[in-house]
Motif scaffolding. Structure first.
Motif, PDB file in Angstrom:
ATOM      1  N   ALA A 235     -28.104 -30.041 -25.174  1.00  0.00           N
ATOM      2  CA  ALA A 235     -27.660 -30.586 -26.446  1.00  0.00           C
ATOM      3  C   ALA A 235     -26.160 -30.451 -26.663  1.00  0.00           C
ATOM      4  O   ALA A 235     -25.671 -30.794 -27.740  1.00  0.00           O
ATOM      5  N   VAL A 236     -25.409 -29.965 -25.679  1.00  0.00           N
ATOM      6  CA  VAL A 236     -23.982 -29.683 -25.897  1.00  0.00           C
ATOM      7  C   VAL A 236     -23.127 -30.167 -24.723  1.00  0.00           C
ATOM      8  O   VAL A 236     -23.452 -29.920 -23.564  1.00  0.00           O
ATOM      9  N   VAL A 237     -22.022 -30.825 -25.059  1.00  0.00           N
ATOM     10  CA  VAL A 237     -20.998 -31.223 -24.096  1.00  0.00           C
ATOM     11  C   VAL A 237     -19.666 -30.703 -24.624  1.00  0.00           C
ATOM     12  O   VAL A 237     -19.337 -30.914 -25.796  1.00  0.00           O
ATOM     13  N   VAL A 238     -18.910 -30.009 -23.782  1.00  0.00           N
ATOM     14  CA  VAL A 238     -17.649 -29.404 -24.234  1.00  0.00           C
ATOM     15  C   VAL A 238     -16.464 -29.977 -23.465  1.00  0.00           C
ATOM     16  O   VAL A 238     -16.596 -30.440 -22.334  1.00  0.00           O
ATOM     17  N   ARG A 239     -15.282 -29.912 -24.109  1.00  0.00           N
ATOM     18  CA  ARG A 239     -14.039 -30.257 -23.420  1.00  0.00           C
ATOM     19  C   ARG A 239     -13.693 -29.093 -22.505  1.00  0.00           C
ATOM     20  O   ARG A 239     -13.501 -27.955 -22.957  1.00  0.00           O
ATOM     21  N   SER A 240     -13.607 -29.348 -21.212  1.00  0.00           N
ATOM     22  CA  SER A 240     -13.404 -28.257 -20.255  1.00  0.00           C
ATOM     23  C   SER A 240     -12.094 -27.509 -20.500  1.00  0.00           C
ATOM     24  O   SER A 240     -12.035 -26.287 -20.364  1.00  0.00           O
ATOM     25  N   ALA A 241     -11.042 -28.243 -20.885  1.00  0.00           N
ATOM     26  CA  ALA A 241      -9.745 -27.607 -21.092  1.00  0.00           C
ATOM     27  C   ALA A 241      -9.725 -26.709 -22.320  1.00  0.00           C
ATOM     28  O   ALA A 241      -8.810 -25.892 -22.478  1.00  0.00           O
ATOM     29  N   ALA A 242     -10.738 -26.846 -23.197  1.00  0.00           N
ATOM     30  CA  ALA A 242     -10.786 -26.027 -24.409  1.00  0.00           C
ATOM     31  C   ALA A 242     -11.498 -24.701 -24.187  1.00  0.00           C
ATOM     32  O   ALA A 242     -11.509 -23.845 -25.075  1.00  0.00           O
ATOM     33  N   GLU A 244     -11.933 -21.138 -23.444  1.00  0.00           N
ATOM     34  CA  GLU A 244     -11.027 -19.999 -23.403  1.00  0.00           C
ATOM     35  C   GLU A 244     -11.618 -18.840 -22.619  1.00  0.00           C
ATOM     36  O   GLU A 244     -10.919 -18.141 -21.896  1.00  0.00           O
ATOM     37  N   ALA A 245     -12.935 -18.611 -22.779  1.00  0.00           N
ATOM     38  CA  ALA A 245     -13.570 -17.482 -22.104  1.00  0.00           C
ATOM     39  C   ALA A 245     -15.061 -17.745 -21.957  1.00  0.00           C
ATOM     40  O   ALA A 245     -15.639 -18.556 -22.684  1.00  0.00           O
ATOM     41  N   VAL A 246     -15.653 -17.067 -20.987  1.00  0.00           N
ATOM     42  CA  VAL A 246     -17.100 -17.124 -20.760  1.00  0.00           C
ATOM     43  C   VAL A 246     -17.639 -15.708 -20.937  1.00  0.00           C
ATOM     44  O   VAL A 246     -17.156 -14.771 -20.297  1.00  0.00           O
ATOM     45  N   LEU A 256     -19.849 -19.643 -24.353  1.00  0.00           N
ATOM     46  CA  LEU A 256     -18.450 -20.037 -24.224  1.00  0.00           C
ATOM     47  C   LEU A 256     -17.705 -19.802 -25.528  1.00  0.00           C
ATOM     48  O   LEU A 256     -18.243 -20.025 -26.621  1.00  0.00           O
ATOM     49  N   ALA A 257     -16.450 -19.372 -25.395  1.00  0.00           N
ATOM     50  CA  ALA A 257     -15.529 -19.337 -26.520  1.00  0.00           C
ATOM     51  C   ALA A 257     -14.537 -20.472 -26.316  1.00  0.00           C
ATOM     52  O   ALA A 257     -13.958 -20.614 -25.230  1.00  0.00           O
ATOM     53  N   LEU A 258     -14.373 -21.311 -27.342  1.00  0.00           N
ATOM     54  CA  LEU A 258     -13.468 -22.453 -27.253  1.00  0.00           C
ATOM     55  C   LEU A 258     -12.218 -22.202 -28.088  1.00  0.00           C
ATOM     56  O   LEU A 258     -12.298 -21.637 -29.184  1.00  0.00           O
ATOM     57  N   ARG A 259     -11.100 -22.641 -27.577  1.00  0.00           N
ATOM     58  CA  ARG A 259      -9.857 -22.536 -28.344  1.00  0.00           C
ATOM     59  C   ARG A 259      -9.959 -23.389 -29.601  1.00  0.00           C
ATOM     60  O   ARG A 259     -10.261 -24.580 -29.534  1.00  0.00           O
ATOM     61  N   GLY A 260      -9.710 -22.775 -30.757  1.00  0.00           N
ATOM     62  CA  GLY A 260      -9.754 -23.522 -32.003  1.00  0.00           C
ATOM     63  C   GLY A 260     -11.084 -23.470 -32.723  1.00  0.00           C
ATOM     64  O   GLY A 260     -11.202 -23.978 -33.833  1.00  0.00           O
ATOM     65  N   ARG A 261     -12.128 -22.864 -32.108  1.00  0.00           N
ATOM     66  CA  ARG A 261     -13.435 -22.748 -32.761  1.00  0.00           C
ATOM     67  C   ARG A 261     -13.880 -21.292 -32.730  1.00  0.00           C
ATOM     68  O   ARG A 261     -13.662 -20.583 -31.738  1.00  0.00           O
ATOM     69  N   ALA A 262     -14.536 -20.849 -33.804  1.00  0.00           N
ATOM     70  CA  ALA A 262     -14.985 -19.454 -33.900  1.00  0.00           C
ATOM     71  C   ALA A 262     -16.364 -19.244 -33.302  1.00  0.00           C
ATOM     72  O   ALA A 262     -16.682 -18.152 -32.829  1.00  0.00           O
ATOM     73  N   ILE A 265     -20.681 -21.019 -27.872  1.00  0.00           N
ATOM     74  CA  ILE A 265     -21.462 -22.144 -27.372  1.00  0.00           C
ATOM     75  C   ILE A 265     -22.405 -21.650 -26.281  1.00  0.00           C
ATOM     76  O   ILE A 265     -21.957 -21.088 -25.273  1.00  0.00           O
ATOM     77  N   PRO A 266     -23.721 -21.830 -26.440  1.00  0.00           N
ATOM     78  CA  PRO A 266     -24.647 -21.366 -25.399  1.00  0.00           C
ATOM     79  C   PRO A 266     -24.568 -22.226 -24.147  1.00  0.00           C
ATOM     80  O   PRO A 266     -24.361 -23.442 -24.213  1.00  0.00           O
ATOM     81  N   VAL A 267     -24.734 -21.588 -23.000  1.00  0.00           N
ATOM     82  CA  VAL A 267     -24.759 -22.286 -21.719  1.00  0.00           C
ATOM     83  C   VAL A 267     -26.172 -22.198 -21.156  1.00  0.00           C
ATOM     84  O   VAL A 267     -26.726 -21.108 -21.014  1.00  0.00           O
TER      85      VAL A 267
END
Length: 278
Positions: A235-242, A244-246, A256-262, A265-267
């Protein structure tokens, strides 16, 4: 120990026909349960842990693709190896070509004995190769990754739609509604950090905003640049460049932790291989 299977098919007569043909083509296989929807299929599969799953692609509620994706994450690999997965589908020229090109097992409705025998032969071979008695034995982690790779291949072929022409430019702008639904905004694709399927909508998340579109994720995917956007969950597609950490939690699941979001994201287990090097 007898080999066991589960059939998920919402049409009882077709389920009976498949079970009868399986009895003729593979007498030692025991069908331990049949389910008429994806939710029941997931529940029964986790309860019985069969070696083979026959899933109808289209079922009410949770379809066969969704049920398989849920099982990929929920399967207790410390109790039983992940099962072999076969999709049952009404005849569709595109699906048949995709399955045949990838040498993927499928069963057409109505059941065709010759096609089923080919599938049974492939299943026998796959199960024999994964047997603990195999010499030399395959390490558990390697066997799991082989099965997950096969599932990714099967789900990709079964769920894919004919993609856009390779000459078509990737999507650049998205017409999306704001949270209230009263305004439609043009959102540059370069601002999108991730997409998430939610009920009848697809959430479009930027660093500061959330929008909604009605395009299903499987229809949007072919329009996205695969080097830029990675599917990490059904159910999720992320911008790879965003990314920040796994993070790995105590249960071994990745987030996943994304830059700009608190939010985290489950993998899915199906896509964990993307982050193995990390």
């Amino acid at each position: 120990m007898p080999l066991t299977a589960l059939i998920a098919e919402d049409e009882p007569l077709l389920a009976q026909a498949l079970q009868a043909e399986l009895a003729a083509a593979w007498p030692e296989l025991r069908v331990v349960a049949t389910a008429r929807d994806g939710r029941s299929a997931v529940r029964e599969a986790l309860r019985l842990l069969p070696q083979v799953l026959f899933f109808d692609i289209r079922m009410p509620g949770l379809d066969g693709l969704g049920a398989a994706a849920e099982l990929a994450d929920s399967w207790p690999t410390d109790e039983a190896p992940m099962p072999q997965l076969v999709f049952v589908t009404a005849y569709d020229e595109y699906a048949a070509r995709a399955f045949e090109a990838e040498a993927i097992d499928y069963v057409l409705k109505p059941v065709q004995p010759e096609r089923l025998r080919k599938t049974v032969a492939r299943l026998r071979q796959a199960l024999a190769a994964a047997a603990p008695s195999m010499t030399p034995p395959v390490p558990a982690d390697e066997a799991l990754e082989r099965t997950l790779a096969q599932w990714r291949q099967v789900l990709g072929a079964a769920g894919g739609a004919p993609s856009a022409s390779s000459s078509s430019a990737p999507l650049r702008m998205i017409a999306a509604s704001d949270a209230g639904g009263a305004t439609v905004r043009m959102v540059p694709i370069d601002e999108v950090l991730y997409f998430e399927a939610a009920d009848k909508y697809l959430r479009v998340l930027t660093a500061t905003q959330e929008y909604l579109i009605r395009t299903p994720l499987k229809q949007l995917l072919p329009q996205l640049d695969p080097d830029t956007f990675w599917q990490v969950h059904r159910a999720v597609v992320v911008r790879s460049a965003a990314i920040e950490a796994v993070h790995r939690d105590e249960a071994g699941k990745l987030h996943l932790a994304l830059r700009g979001r608190a939010e985290k994201i489950p993998v899915s287990r199906l896509y964990a291989h993307l982050f193995r090097a990390m």
